[in-house]
Write a protein that holds these residues in place. Structure first.
Motif, PDB file in Angstrom:
ATOM      1  N   LYS A  80       1.041  -1.359   0.026  1.00 41.40           N
ATOM      2  CA  LYS A  80      -0.006  -0.095  -0.237  1.00 41.40           C
ATOM      3  C   LYS A  80       0.901   1.348   0.070  1.00 41.40           C
ATOM      4  N   VAL A  81       2.088   1.348   0.674  1.00 39.34           N
ATOM      5  CA  VAL A  81       2.913   2.410   0.827  1.00 39.34           C
ATOM      6  C   VAL A  81       3.442   2.691  -0.735  1.00 39.34           C
ATOM      7  N   ILE A  82       3.879   1.728  -1.328  1.00 37.58           N
ATOM      8  CA  ILE A  82       4.291   1.915  -2.702  1.00 37.58           C
ATOM      9  C   ILE A  82       3.235   2.337  -3.549  1.00 37.58           C
ATOM     10  N   ALA A  83       1.966   1.951  -3.538  1.00 32.38           N
ATOM     11  CA  ALA A  83       0.978   2.498  -4.297  1.00 32.38           C
ATOM     12  C   ALA A  83       0.818   3.803  -4.002  1.00 32.38           C
ATOM     13  N   ASP A  84       0.590   4.273  -2.550  1.00 36.56           N
ATOM     14  CA  ASP A  84       0.148   5.503  -2.353  1.00 36.56           C
ATOM     15  C   ASP A  84       1.269   6.443  -2.587  1.00 36.56           C
ATOM     16  N   GLN A  85       2.473   6.018  -2.710  1.00 38.00           N
ATOM     17  CA  GLN A  85       3.748   7.127  -2.692  1.00 38.00           C
ATOM     18  C   GLN A  85       3.705   7.348  -4.231  1.00 38.00           C
ATOM     19  N   THR A  86       3.318   6.338  -5.189  1.00 36.34           N
ATOM     20  CA  THR A  86       3.273   6.579  -6.359  1.00 36.34           C
ATOM     21  C   THR A  86       2.220   7.255  -6.904  1.00 36.34           C
ATOM     22  N   GLN A  87       1.029   6.999  -6.358  1.00 35.85           N
ATOM     23  CA  GLN A  87       0.002   7.924  -6.761  1.00 35.85           C
ATOM     24  C   GLN A  87       0.352   9.331  -6.197  1.00 35.85           C
ATOM     25  N   ILE A  88       0.740   9.607  -5.157  1.00 35.51           N
ATOM     26  CA  ILE A  88       1.204  11.140  -4.617  1.00 35.51           C
ATOM     27  C   ILE A  88       2.082  11.635  -5.414  1.00 35.51           C
ATOM     28  N   ARG A  89       3.216  11.053  -6.151  1.00 31.38           N
ATOM     29  CA  ARG A  89       3.966  11.654  -6.911  1.00 31.38           C
ATOM     30  C   ARG A  89       3.285  11.816  -8.449  1.00 31.38           C
ATOM     31  N   ARG A  90       2.679  10.831  -8.997  1.00 33.13           N
ATOM     32  CA  ARG A  90       2.019  10.999 -10.069  1.00 33.13           C
ATOM     33  C   ARG A  90       0.912  12.346  -9.985  1.00 33.13           C
ATOM     34  N   GLN A  91       0.185  12.244  -8.857  1.00 39.63           N
ATOM     35  CA  GLN A  91      -0.851  13.144  -8.872  1.00 39.63           C
ATOM     36  C   GLN A  91      -0.063  14.828  -8.688  1.00 39.63           C
ATOM     37  N   ALA A  92       0.983  14.649  -7.962  1.00 34.34           N
ATOM     38  CA  ALA A  92       1.808  15.822  -7.742  1.00 34.34           C
ATOM     39  C   ALA A  92       2.160  16.450  -9.199  1.00 34.34           C
ATOM     40  N   LEU A  93       2.615  15.480 -10.053  1.00 35.38           N
ATOM     41  CA  LEU A  93       3.185  16.082 -11.275  1.00 35.38           C
ATOM     42  C   LEU A  93       2.283  16.574 -12.075  1.00 35.38           C
TER      43      LEU A  93
END
Lengths: 312, 441
Positions: free
Chosen positions: B236-249
């Protein structure tokens, strides 16, 4: 406020490879590693432990200990590897090296066959690392292992023709090895494919470095290759072989029992090998050839967690 | 991502006054778009335009500063998902947690020793996380005081609002991380963080609740933030970290801040492996319990590797490296100061248990063949390096070994140095057999 989860629409996937008499499947991913929320990772990454066909001179004591009674006997060593829970056995034909015993193709092929007959997991066979010699011995090994559906390597620009032809003829897959360059990797995959070996029978080895010793180069190559695979580049869509054990155990941080400033060797060495492996797993590695049984145990526990659903 | 130069240009006064240091407003707009200039340089920009441009030109991930003084930690300003697309900007901060109901001083002193030298550079952890495990505000304040008195590292304070107030009275001036504002306490936490201008972690239970809470906090006028999606399980951390970075970009503003990930685990090996994963997968801060070198060194090393700039090779110092206490009969190996070249040569030499001197010629950190092609690895540079470092004074022979890939340099090098130049293997992996066959006959 609801977040619109961003899911990439990948158009392609990694090739699925079948290994061993029981046709164990690997590869087939349709997303980046462990992003289960946007695609499939039908098979988990697999481990192999190395078996060397002569007593290894460069193994530190910590690495000899779990295999203490079998270091002289590749068949017994291979059985031990299966006992330790490795998914595959990786037999290294070091005795063929001109500097060691310069063993003949027939000698090493007999050893490989004996090992293959003693185990029911897939066998990976790795040559001695001298390209010319491997070009001579691996075709003989491939013939002797007919029916075992092995993964044979490493195939390089210099010796791919003889090894690929034999692997194709006797039903094996090959490991294509190129030094840290994604274009060379594509090129070798194409050359091998042009000889008639389907790309789902090729795995690529980017010559990984260990943690602290250039791990970032192979890390980025794997990320780039996976992105290429998912966007339709078939020549990059092959499973990735990571020679983790060989590299990690060269590092002082793993093999030095006396480096007090880095803490005791036990956890340090296992972490050096396992962190190298898990780092490649999150970049796109598929087959992890390791050396210490504790490392594969730790790696598998990590993969158990990473394979859990993270669907939104 | 951000605005194009032309989009920015439309908002500028178009006076071409040159006061910003650029020849025209268009040139200035291009510099802004490239992130090489600040809007502050324009004296005539209207307030309306400034607001429009500020929010549009803000980096995808805000720059957040933690602590004060020499060990100040900067996070954020990230612009990519993959390091090969450009580079990762600010290495993850590693925080080691100490609980206020244990011996705080002893653990902090241990944390202070987590400093490692790697090819002449120092690498260390970055934060001490003080956790109000006791639930007692006075005890927490005492622990914060002890931690602050015994370390240079910035602090990360983990407590509820009441204890946080006490903790900040002690350490607030040094801008610790305030952990955390959640749905129940965010107003109190924002007020505390504001008072000390300290970075505030906003903690959700999932991505949706996190985004909601960040908006509420931003509405209160606070933007000095770090994000915690609440996930603690690896996948879940891998998924959330990836989502947060994708959303930020994609400029989803509530996620335009650095993140924090908790790797804490009773099993120190699991903790270390997960921490390494979070370092590679976008976490701004990674929190761990273990203060033992064997668990921290792998994480620090991976951070060093992943956060190197892929466009800038790392160089090692050009000096004499003595491997395995070489004696006067040990070989002298010439390579370049590209760190990977050096590491390969050193690693394979040590692997062969061959004592040796390794001489990396300064090629601005590029590899053997590239440096040869670029005219930086030449008979002259080799001869100068060998002479200036005086390595031949350490040995009783007159031989140097050059990489097989540059065999063509051997003649001229021999002429310039007066030494016998032996051509080694093309790849360092060939060194063990080279020593066996050519050196130790």
């Amino acid at each position: 406020m609801a977040v619109n989860v961003i899911k990439e629409r990948w158009t392609s996937k990694v090739a699925e490879m079948k290994l061993g008499p029981n046709e164990i499947k690997i590869g087939g991913e349709s997303t980046l590693p462990f992003l289960h929320f946007e695609g499939e990772m039908p098979h988990r990454p697999v481990t192999a432990l190395e078996v060397i066909d002569m007593e290894p001179e460069d193994y530190p004591d910590m690495l000899k200990e779990p295999f203490a009674s079998v270091l002289n006997d590749p068949v017994a060593w291979a059985k031990k590897v299966v006992e330790y829970g490795a998914d595959m056995v990786a037999l290294r034909l070091m005795s063929a090296h001109p500097d060691w015993k310069n063993a003949s193709a027939d000698e090493v092929a007999a050893t490989a066959r004996a090992v293959a007959d003693a185990i029911d997991v897939p066998l990976i066979v790795i040559g001695c690392g001298v390209e010319e010699k491997d070009g001579e011995i691996l075709p003989v090994v491939a013939e002797k292992l007919e029916g075992k559906k092995c993964l044979i390597g490493c195939v390089t620009q210099a010796n791919y023709k003889s090894v690929t032809a034999a692997a194709n003829g006797y039903g094996h897959c090959v490991i294509a090895s190129t030094p840290l360059d994604i274009n060379l990797c594509k090129q070798l995959n194409i050359l091998i494919n042009e000889m008639g070996l389907p790309l789902d029978r090729v795995a690529f080895d980017p010559l990984v470095g260990a943690l602290g010793y250039g791990i970032e180069y192979a890390y980025s190559i794997m990320e780039r290759a996976r992105t290429g695979a998912l966007t339709g580049d078939k020549t990059l869509a092959t499973p990735v072989v990571c020679f983790v054990g060989q590299e990690a155990w060269k590092a002082k941080e793993a093999k030095d029992p006396d480096a007090a400033e880095w803490g005791p060797q036990g956890d340090r060495a296992i972490l050096w090998e396992t962190t190298t492996a898990t780092t490649f797993a999150i970049a796109g590695g598929t087959i992890f050839i390791m050396r210490h049984p504790e490392s594969i145990k730790r790696f598998n526990a990590f993969i158990d967690e990473a394979m859990k659903s993270n669907a939104y | 991502m951000g605005l194009t130069g032309l989009e920015i240009f439309k908002q500028l006064p178009k006076k071409n006054c040159k006061e910003c240091g650029q020849p025209t407003c268009l040139a200035f707009a291009m510099q802004l778009a490239a992130g090489k200039a600040s809007l502050d340089a324009c004296p005539y920009v209207s307030d309306a335009a400034r607001e429009a441009l500020d929010s549009a030109s803000a980096p995808p991930v805000a720059l957040i500063k933690i602590g004060a003084g020499e060990k100040l930690l900067e996070l954020g300003n990230e612009t990519v998902l993959f390091r090969h697309d450009k580079r990762f900007e600010h290495p993850s901060g590693i925080a080691i947690q100490v609980n206020d109901n244990e011996d705080v001083k002893a653990k902090v002193e241990k944390i202070n020793k987590l400093v490692f030298d790697r090819v002449g550079q120092t690498h260390e952890v970055n934060l001490v996380a003080v956790n109000n495990a006791s639930g007692d505000a006075a005890k927490f304040a005492e622990a914060v005081k002890t931690a602050q008195e015994n370390t240079q590292y910035p602090l990360l304070l983990i407590a509820d609002a009441a204890a946080m107030e006490k903790g900040l009275e002690v350490a607030g001036a040094n801008k610790p991380v305030v952990y955390a504002a959640d749905a129940n306490n965010y107003e109190a936490m924002v007020n505390l963080a504001k008072k000390y201008e300290a970075p505030l972690v906003v903690k959700g239970n999932d991505l949706n609740s996190l985004a909601e809470l960040v908006e509420k906090v931003m509405a209160l006028g606070y933007k000095n933030l770090i994000l915690d999606s609440g996930s603690r399980e690896l996948a879940k951390v891998i998924a959330d970290q990836t989502q947060i970075r994708r959303q930020a970009l994609k400029l989803f503003r509530p996620f335009g801040y650095p993140t924090i990930a908790f790797a804490n685990n009773d099993d120190a090996i699991i903790e270390s492996l997960n921490a390494s994963t979070y370092v590679a997968k976008y976490a701004g801060i990674v929190v761990m319990n273990s203060a033992e070198a064997e668990h921290i060194l792998p994480v620090i090393t991976l951070r060093l590797n992943v956060y190197t700039d892929p466009q800038k090779p790392i160089a090692v110092e050009s000096k004499i490296y003595e491997l395995l206490n070489p004696g006067p009969d040990a070989p002298v190996l010439i390579t370049t100061n590209f760190s990977l070249s050096y590491f390969c040569v050193a690693g394979d030499t040590e692997g062969a248990r061959q004592p040796a001197y390794v001489i990396p010629v300064d090629t601005d950190g590029i590899s053997v063949l590239t440096a040869w092609a670029a005219g930086k690895f030449t008979p002259e540079t080799i001869a100068d390096t060998v002479k200036n470092l005086g390595v031949m004074d350490k040995v009783n022979h007159k031989k140097i070994i050059i990489p097989g890939g540059v065999a063509v340099l051997s003649g001229k090098t021999a002429e310039l140095t007066g030494l016998e130049v032996i051509v080694g293997p093309r790849e360092s992996a060939g060194l063990p057999s080279f020593f066996k066959q050519r050196w130790n006959q």
